[in-house]
Motif scaffolding. Structure first.
Motif, PDB file in Angstrom:
ATOM      1  N   GLY A  62     -53.390  15.658  34.477  1.00 32.96           N
ATOM      2  CA  GLY A  62     -54.205  14.678  33.781  1.00 32.96           C
ATOM      3  C   GLY A  62     -55.198  14.051  34.750  1.00 32.96           C
ATOM      4  N   PRO A  63     -55.886  12.993  34.331  1.00 29.30           N
ATOM      5  CA  PRO A  63     -56.875  12.342  35.193  1.00 29.30           C
ATOM      6  C   PRO A  63     -56.241  11.713  36.431  1.00 29.30           C
ATOM      7  N   LYS A  64     -56.885  11.877  37.589  1.00 30.15           N
ATOM      8  CA  LYS A  64     -56.362  11.290  38.826  1.00 30.15           C
ATOM      9  C   LYS A  64     -56.436   9.771  38.796  1.00 30.15           C
ATOM     10  N   THR A  65     -57.286   9.236  37.929  1.00 33.73           N
ATOM     11  CA  THR A  65     -57.464   7.784  37.856  1.00 33.73           C
ATOM     12  C   THR A  65     -56.431   7.115  36.949  1.00 33.73           C
ATOM     13  N   SER A  66     -55.507   7.891  36.386  1.00 31.65           N
ATOM     14  CA  SER A  66     -54.584   7.357  35.383  1.00 31.65           C
ATOM     15  C   SER A  66     -53.447   6.538  35.966  1.00 31.65           C
ATOM     16  N   SER A  67     -53.177   6.684  37.265  1.00 29.50           N
ATOM     17  CA  SER A  67     -52.002   6.048  37.905  1.00 29.50           C
ATOM     18  C   SER A  67     -50.721   6.412  37.170  1.00 29.50           C
ATOM     19  N   SER A  68     -50.699   7.614  36.590  1.00 31.07           N
ATOM     20  CA  SER A  68     -49.565   8.065  35.790  1.00 31.07           C
ATOM     21  C   SER A  68     -49.218   9.499  36.133  1.00 31.07           C
ATOM     22  N   VAL A  69     -48.006   9.884  35.770  1.00 27.96           N
ATOM     23  CA  VAL A  69     -47.566  11.275  35.879  1.00 27.96           C
ATOM     24  C   VAL A  69     -46.771  11.608  34.629  1.00 27.96           C
ATOM     25  N   ALA A  70     -46.545  12.890  34.409  1.00 24.49           N
ATOM     26  CA  ALA A  70     -45.712  13.336  33.289  1.00 24.49           C
ATOM     27  C   ALA A  70     -44.559  14.173  33.822  1.00 24.49           C
ATOM     28  N   CYS A 189     -47.377  19.821  40.195  1.00 23.73           N
ATOM     29  CA  CYS A 189     -46.463  19.367  41.253  1.00 23.73           C
ATOM     30  C   CYS A 189     -45.061  19.897  40.972  1.00 23.73           C
ATOM     31  N   ARG A 190     -44.478  20.523  42.010  1.00 23.98           N
ATOM     32  CA  ARG A 190     -43.114  21.021  41.880  1.00 23.98           C
ATOM     33  C   ARG A 190     -42.418  20.905  43.228  1.00 23.98           C
ATOM     34  N   GLY A 191     -41.083  21.061  43.241  1.00 26.52           N
ATOM     35  CA  GLY A 191     -40.282  20.895  44.441  1.00 26.52           C
ATOM     36  C   GLY A 191     -40.562  21.851  45.580  1.00 26.52           C
ATOM     37  N   PRO A 192     -40.434  23.141  45.462  1.00 27.22           N
ATOM     38  CA  PRO A 192     -39.859  23.795  44.280  1.00 27.22           C
ATOM     39  C   PRO A 192     -38.331  23.735  44.322  1.00 27.22           C
ATOM     40  N   GLY A 213     -51.842  11.606  38.069  1.00 36.19           N
ATOM     41  CA  GLY A 213     -52.334  12.643  37.172  1.00 36.19           C
ATOM     42  C   GLY A 213     -51.496  13.902  37.159  1.00 36.19           C
ATOM     43  N   ASP A 214     -50.516  14.001  38.025  1.00 32.72           N
ATOM     44  CA  ASP A 214     -49.712  15.226  38.110  1.00 32.72           C
ATOM     45  C   ASP A 214     -48.797  15.420  36.908  1.00 32.72           C
ATOM     46  N   ILE A 215     -48.630  16.683  36.534  1.00 30.68           N
ATOM     47  CA  ILE A 215     -47.557  17.101  35.630  1.00 30.68           C
ATOM     48  C   ILE A 215     -46.480  17.709  36.512  1.00 30.68           C
ATOM     49  N   LEU A 216     -45.304  17.092  36.524  1.00 29.44           N
ATOM     50  CA  LEU A 216     -44.213  17.536  37.384  1.00 29.44           C
ATOM     51  C   LEU A 216     -43.391  18.618  36.696  1.00 29.44           C
ATOM     52  N   LEU A 217     -43.086  19.663  37.443  1.00 30.50           N
ATOM     53  CA  LEU A 217     -42.199  20.713  36.950  1.00 30.50           C
ATOM     54  C   LEU A 217     -40.814  20.500  37.530  1.00 30.50           C
ATOM     55  N   LEU A 218     -39.849  20.259  36.630  1.00 29.67           N
ATOM     56  CA  LEU A 218     -38.432  20.152  36.990  1.00 29.67           C
ATOM     57  C   LEU A 218     -37.650  21.038  36.030  1.00 29.67           C
ATOM     58  N   HIS A 219     -36.354  21.129  36.225  1.00 30.75           N
ATOM     59  CA  HIS A 219     -35.520  21.977  35.371  1.00 30.75           C
ATOM     60  C   HIS A 219     -34.266  21.232  34.932  1.00 30.75           C
ATOM     61  N   ASP A 220     -33.884  21.419  33.678  1.00 28.01           N
ATOM     62  CA  ASP A 220     -32.598  20.901  33.209  1.00 28.01           C
ATOM     63  C   ASP A 220     -31.670  22.043  32.827  1.00 28.01           C
ATOM     64  N   ILE A 251     -44.688   6.685  34.326  1.00 30.00           N
ATOM     65  CA  ILE A 251     -44.279   7.945  33.690  1.00 30.00           C
ATOM     66  C   ILE A 251     -44.724   7.914  32.235  1.00 30.00           C
ATOM     67  N   ARG A 252     -45.575   8.876  31.884  1.00 37.50           N
ATOM     68  CA  ARG A 252     -46.060   8.991  30.514  1.00 37.50           C
ATOM     69  C   ARG A 252     -45.703  10.366  29.981  1.00 37.50           C
ATOM     70  N   SER A 253     -45.814  10.521  28.681  1.00 33.99           N
ATOM     71  CA  SER A 253     -45.615  11.845  28.087  1.00 33.99           C
ATOM     72  C   SER A 253     -46.780  12.751  28.471  1.00 33.99           C
ATOM     73  N   VAL A 254     -46.605  14.055  28.339  1.00 35.39           N
ATOM     74  CA  VAL A 254     -47.703  14.980  28.600  1.00 35.39           C
ATOM     75  C   VAL A 254     -48.889  14.656  27.698  1.00 35.39           C
ATOM     76  N   SER A 255     -48.591  14.344  26.442  1.00 34.46           N
ATOM     77  CA  SER A 255     -49.660  13.990  25.506  1.00 34.46           C
ATOM     78  C   SER A 255     -50.357  12.707  25.931  1.00 34.46           C
TER      79      SER A 255
END
Length: 283
Positions: A62-70, A189-192, A213-220, A251-255
């Motif tokens: 997402g936008p780098k200016t959002s101060s948020s991640v998903a 963004c990921r660990g991996p 602005g990052d979308i983090l990749l994690l696993h459950d 922390i925000r939703s991807v949407s």
């Protein structure tokens, strides 16, 4: 932020490559071979590194200016990990998107219900999580996506977000996603964590990389190894939440982060490819 389906770099690169190869053939056959080899290498790189958008538009941040991640979680659900994660996210009032496999959704419908009841969104991660599915015929990939859509329709949802196994894409994916009115959501963004096979220090690795602005990749998903400790994994998940909070990242939703719908909910859904009615977009 939109993931439109216009002209993609692969089409332009193919045109240039074949035109150059054709012209170069009259100079020297080796030049022609070199141009075509370079194009093949570009295609291979574009498939493995989907964030290049070589084959299709993707959303990876997402936008780098959002101060948020998903937060996004792949390969679930699993009874040893997902319910505990939901409880943790609830305590932190954190939203997440779960890219589930159809096979596991079919096996653990009660956990899918828990994910939705907690207010999270669900995306399509194929039916069987075949990491080689992008090398197989288009019909196989289409069937993997459609079967998962049909399974998730039982929960009155229609995901509009797709994430390919291992993040690998191919030239066929664009047309298939257009057919189902879906977007490709990757990550920045990921660990991996190697699908939860490499948990030690995961939070610290994320903390050193994550940006606004990052979308983090994690696993459950459970990796199926005897060494995997769900308690240690959950502790790392909480450490990640602590790190994000200390860095002032919301922390925000991807949407919410990208402005792109991830899932529609409806009181009446039919099989993939058929008409849907009474849909409601969820953030």
């Amino acid at each position: 932020m939109k993931a439109g389906f216009g002209i993609v770099p692969a089409w332009l690169a193919a045109g240039v490559a074949f035109a150059a190869a054709g012209a170069g053939f009259f100079l020297h056959p080796y030049f022609c071979a070199a141009v075509l080899a370079a194009f093949v290498i570009m295609c291979a790189a574009g498939a493995v590194y989907g964030q290049s958008r070589f084959f299709l538009p993707v959303i990876c941040k997402g936008p780098k200016t959002s101060s948020s991640v998903a937060l996004t979680f792949d390969d679930g659900p699993h009874p040893e990990t997902t319910p505990a994660l939901l409880e943790l996210l609830g305590r932190w009032n954190a939203s997440a998107t779960f890219f589930v496999t159809g096979q596991k959704a079919e096996k653990h419908p009660e956990i899918i219900q828990q994910i939705l009841a907690a207010g999270h969104c669900i995306g399509n991660h194929t039916y069987s999580h075949d990491v080689f599915v992008m090398l197989k015929p288009a019909g196989k990939l289409d069937a993997e996506i459609a079967k998962t859509q049909n399974i998730l329709a039982r929960f009155n949802i229609r995901p509009t977000a797709f994430r390919p196994p291992a993040g690998v894409v191919n030239p066929k994916l664009k047309t298939i996603l257009e057919k189902y009115k879906m977007s490709c959501i990757l990550y920045s963004c990921r660990g991996p964590d190697m699908g939860n096979r490499k948990i030690n220090g995961l939070a610290a690795r994320i903390g050193r990389k994550v940006q606004s602005g990052d979308i983090l990749l994690l696993h459950d998903g459970h990796p199926g190894t005897a060494r995997f400790d769900p308690r240690q994994w959950l502790a790392e998940m909480e450490k990640i939440l602590i790190i994000l909070s200390k860095q002032g990242l919301v922390i925000r939703s991807v949407s919410g982060l990208t402005g792109l719908p991830v899932m529609h909910q409806s009181s009446r859904l039919k099989k993939a490819g058929h008409h849907k009615t009474n849909e409601r977009t969820l953030p």
